[in-house]
Each structure stands twice: as C-alpha cells, then as structure tokens.
Write a protein that holds these residues in place. Structure first.
Motif, PDB file in Angstrom:
ATOM      1  N   ALA A 146      -4.668  -5.198  -1.716  1.00  0.00           N
ATOM      2  CA  ALA A 146      -4.841  -5.186  -0.263  1.00  0.00           C
ATOM      3  C   ALA A 146      -6.228  -5.698   0.126  1.00  0.00           C
ATOM      4  CB  ALA A 146      -4.634  -3.766   0.265  1.00  0.00           C
ATOM      5  N   PRO A 147      -6.488  -6.985  -0.134  1.00  0.00           N
ATOM      6  CA  PRO A 147      -7.784  -7.535   0.277  1.00  0.00           C
ATOM      7  C   PRO A 147      -7.851  -7.521   1.797  1.00  0.00           C
ATOM      8  CG  PRO A 147      -6.311  -9.287  -0.440  1.00  0.00           C
ATOM      9  CD  PRO A 147      -5.599  -7.994  -0.708  1.00  0.00           C
TER      10      PRO A 147
ATOM     11  N   SER B 164     -14.399  -2.326  -3.184  1.00  0.00           N
ATOM     12  CA  SER B 164     -13.144  -1.636  -3.485  1.00  0.00           C
ATOM     13  C   SER B 164     -12.906  -1.567  -4.988  1.00  0.00           C
ATOM     14  CB  SER B 164     -12.005  -2.434  -2.832  1.00  0.00           C
ATOM     15  OG  SER B 164     -10.762  -2.091  -3.385  1.00  0.00           O
ATOM     16  N   THR B 165     -12.004  -0.684  -5.393  1.00  0.00           N
ATOM     17  CA  THR B 165     -11.541  -0.741  -6.773  1.00  0.00           C
ATOM     18  C   THR B 165     -10.827  -2.079  -6.963  1.00  0.00           C
ATOM     19  OG1 THR B 165      -9.417   0.214  -6.181  1.00  0.00           O
ATOM     20  CG2 THR B 165     -11.132   1.755  -6.894  1.00  0.00           C
TER      21      THR B 165
ATOM     22  N   PRO C 265      -8.327  -0.783   6.738  1.00  0.00           N
ATOM     23  CA  PRO C 265      -6.934  -0.335   6.730  1.00  0.00           C
ATOM     24  C   PRO C 265      -6.460   0.130   5.349  1.00  0.00           C
ATOM     25  CG  PRO C 265      -7.108  -2.709   7.157  1.00  0.00           C
ATOM     26  CD  PRO C 265      -8.487  -2.158   7.219  1.00  0.00           C
ATOM     27  N   ALA C 266      -7.071  -0.405   4.292  1.00  0.00           N
ATOM     28  CA  ALA C 266      -6.625   0.011   2.952  1.00  0.00           C
ATOM     29  C   ALA C 266      -7.478   1.158   2.409  1.00  0.00           C
ATOM     30  CB  ALA C 266      -6.687  -1.182   2.004  1.00  0.00           C
ATOM     31  N   GLY C 267      -8.380   1.665   3.248  1.00  0.00           N
ATOM     32  CA  GLY C 267      -9.167   2.831   2.848  1.00  0.00           C
ATOM     33  C   GLY C 267     -10.562   2.513   2.344  1.00  0.00           C
TER      34      GLY C 267
ATOM     35  N   ASP D  10      -1.911  -6.186   5.844  1.00  0.00           N
ATOM     36  CA  ASP D  10      -0.729  -6.244   4.980  1.00  0.00           C
ATOM     37  C   ASP D  10      -1.106  -6.176   3.511  1.00  0.00           C
ATOM     38  OD1 ASP D  10      -1.945  -8.707   5.588  1.00  0.00           O
ATOM     39  OD2 ASP D  10      -0.328  -9.726   4.528  1.00  0.00           O
ATOM     40  N   ASP D  11      -0.184  -5.643   2.758  1.00  0.00           N
ATOM     41  CA  ASP D  11      -0.324  -5.541   1.318  1.00  0.00           C
ATOM     42  C   ASP D  11       0.158  -6.863   0.726  1.00  0.00           C
ATOM     43  OD1 ASP D  11       0.240  -4.772  -1.449  1.00  0.00           O
ATOM     44  OD2 ASP D  11      -0.058  -2.732  -0.726  1.00  0.00           O
TER      45      ASP D  11
END
Ligand code: ADP
Ligand code: MG
Length: 331
Positions: free
Chosen positions: A245-246, A237-238, A310-312, A323-324
């Motif tokens: 949002a791990p 991820s970035t 879930p975070a893309g 969850d964020d």
C-alpha cells in the motif's frame, strides 16, 4: 518494544555554494531500532548521502546542520569533532559505493583490517590477525588465509566490497551505513552483497541503514523503508506495507520505475517524468507537486507534514493513495 538506536528528527542541511544556498536535506525524520535493516530510498540528488554523512559530522565546512540526531541516547549534533571521530568506525561504520577508492592499494587486506582493529580496539597483532580471518569468513570470502595476504587490486569488485564490509564490521558497530554499496558492481553480484548485509546484521546484531536509489532491491533485505524526495522524508513504512500500500505518489512512481524483467522486455523502465528540484530554501508547498498526477492548489501552496496515512504508516502528502496495490502488482 525494541529500543530505538537512531532517531533523526527535523534534520536539515544547507550548503553555502558559489551559486547561493542549497537546501540538501529539509527537516528529514526517521528512526532505526536495534538490529533493524532500514532502506533509505530516493532518486539521485534527493539528499540520501548528505543525510548519511550528517549523522556523524562527515560533511564539509560549507554545510550548516540543524535538527537532531540521537544515537544510543546521545545527541550527536552537539558532540565534539574528536568524539565524532571515535564514534565513526567504532559505533557507526560506513560502506561506500566504490570500494577501490576506500581501500589502500599498497596495504594487504589483512593489514587494513588489522589496522582498524588495532586503532579502535587496541588489539594485539596476533588477535587482530585471527579476527581479520574470522571477519573474512563472516563476509563470505573463500580461502581467507590467502586473501589476507593479497592486495586490493588482486580482488574482484564484489570481493573488495566484501572486504569493505568486513572492515566496517571489524569493531562491531551498532549501526552500519551502506551508501549505494552495490551500485558500482556488476548486477550478477549485487544480490550477494545485499544478502551479506542482511546476514551480517543478523549475526552481529548491527542495525543497517541501506541507502539506494533502487527500490527494487530492498524488498528482500530491508525491514523498513524510508522514502526521501528533494531532501524530505515523505513516507516511512515496513517493507510489506510499503509494497502492498504505497501511499505517496512519489513512492508509487518509484515502484513503477522498479526494473522488472517483464517490463524491460516490453519497452524499458517506466520513469517518473521530470527532475528532482534543487531547493535554495524551504518552500511552503509539496516539492513533488510539479511531477505529481494528483497535485492541486493546496499542494502548491501548503507543505504537507508527515502524518499517519490511509495505510497506517506516516506519509507527507495531501492526497495519499488509498488503494491496495497487491492485486495490481501481481498481474
Ligand atoms: N558538498 C556539497 N556542496 C554543495 N552541494 C552538495 C554537496 N554535497 C551534496 N550536495 C547537493 O546536495 C543534494 C543532495 O545530494 P546527495 O545527498 O548526494 O543526493 P543522493 O545521495 O540522494 O543522490 C544534491 O543537490 C547535491 O548536489
Ligand atoms: Mg548518494
């Protein structure tokens, strides 16, 4: 879109040891684009260094490598030993943890940098000297003219690592692989070396693969993060998205274990219970299941493949967190 410089896909490394086979890297996949700083993060023994060495055929003979390493459009796993030797240093350069063991104690700093330039670029002696001086300026070494005449033992650990980075940058590589470059250094100088990697990348256009067991150091310098666990790449991820949002419980565990002064004062690091497993062969299960608070039967019997979570961003988990954590992280 920025072109992809390195594409590792399905990379596996198996060692033949006296105790039988050992699967050090298990179908690892990730990419690095031009000019990008990517951190490869995971606890000790997760296969980070083996992955880095597999890129250019640096592994010992008892290693079997499968999968693909595409670099600047070329498949490196098919290249001859001779080609790989010339790619190393010129196109892909390495900086390791312990600068003293990589420097020649009997040659001056100037000679060592000059030799890299002459070997890979056929530079004349005068041109090599000028460029060596410019490189010391680039890596933030004061009084470069004096330093060029000194021997490695006359420099501090941090300065030696700067010299190693100068040598790595000498041939303007497209990819700089820095394997735990600050782990052997005093904490007070670690940040400076990491900043240097970032600025050197910006100045030379080189991409950087920064390998570290410490997720806490990557926030300020990496563009993207690849999390590795037991030889597998489990989340990519970035940086912003990863910290916000791990998704993989392992990444969350690492974030919990990030050294943070407030936590340290209140009783030390929170560590992930358990140990990284040593795998003999690929298992049809999540290798983190034994340490995971969310593991169920599916995790113990089916391997989670990497897919958009879930975070893309891609995550290899049957039950990625949704969850964020931004709010949580700042409390
Ligand atoms: N030359 C080798 N022979 C056998 N096993 C090795 C060799 N090099 C590394 N390993 C094993 O491969 C696994 C991954 O190691 P490594 O990539 O060095 O981990 P990391 O860099 O993430 O700490 C470990 O279990 C390690 O013991
Ligand atoms: Mg290592």
């Amino acid at each position: 879109m920025t072109p992809t410089l390195l594409e590792v896909s399905g990379l596996s490394v198996r060692f033949h040891t006296e105790d039988g086979p050992l699967l050090a890297v298990d179908a690892a996949s990730f990419t690095i684009t031009d000019g990008e700083v990517v951190a490869l993060v995971g606890e000790s023994g997760c296969g980070k260094s083996v992955t880095a060495m597999a890129l250019t055929g640096l592994l010992p003979r008892n290693a079997d490598v499968e999968g693909s390493v595409r670099f600047a459009g070329r498949e490196l796993t098919n290249e001859s030993h001779r080609r790989l030797v010339s790619i190393r240093g010129r196109d892909i350069a390495y900086v390791f943890q312990e600068p003293m063991s990589s420097l020649n104690p009997v040659l001056t700093v100037g000679r060592q940098i000059g030799e890299v330039l002459r070997r890979h670029q056929n530079a004349s002696r005068a041109a090599a000297e000028r460029r060596a001086r410019d490189l010391l300026v680039l890596v933030g070494i004061p009084e470069p003219a004096r330093r060029l005449r000194e021997y490695p033992h006359q420099l501090s650990g941090g300065m030696r690592q700067r010299v190693m980075i100068a040598m790595a940058l000498a041939c303007r590589p497209r990819l700089l692989v820095a394997d735990e470059p600050t782990t052997a250094l005093d904490v007070t100088i670690q940040a400076g070396i990491l900043d240097l990697l970032r600025s050197a990348s910006a100045e030379t256009g080189a991409s950087v693969l920064l390998i570290t067991h410490d997720l806490g150091v990557v926030a300020d310098i990496a563009d993207r993060v690849v999390v590795m666990y037991a030889g597998r790449t489990v989340e990519e991820s970035t940086v912003d998205n990863l910290f916000a949002a791990p998704s993989h419980p392992y990444t969350r565990g690492l974030l919990g274990a990030v050294p943070n002064p407030a936590r340290r004062a209140s009783g030390g690091l929170r560590e992930i219970p358990g140990l990284v497993p040593v795998l003999r062969s690929a298992v049809d299960a999540c290798t983190f299941a034994d340490r995971c608070p969310s593991a169920d039967d599916q995790c113990r019997t089916h391997r989670p493949e990497s897919r958009p979570g879930p975070a893309g961003h891609p995550v290899a988990c049957w039950h990625p967190a949704t969850d964020d954590v931004r709010a949580e992280a700042h409390d």
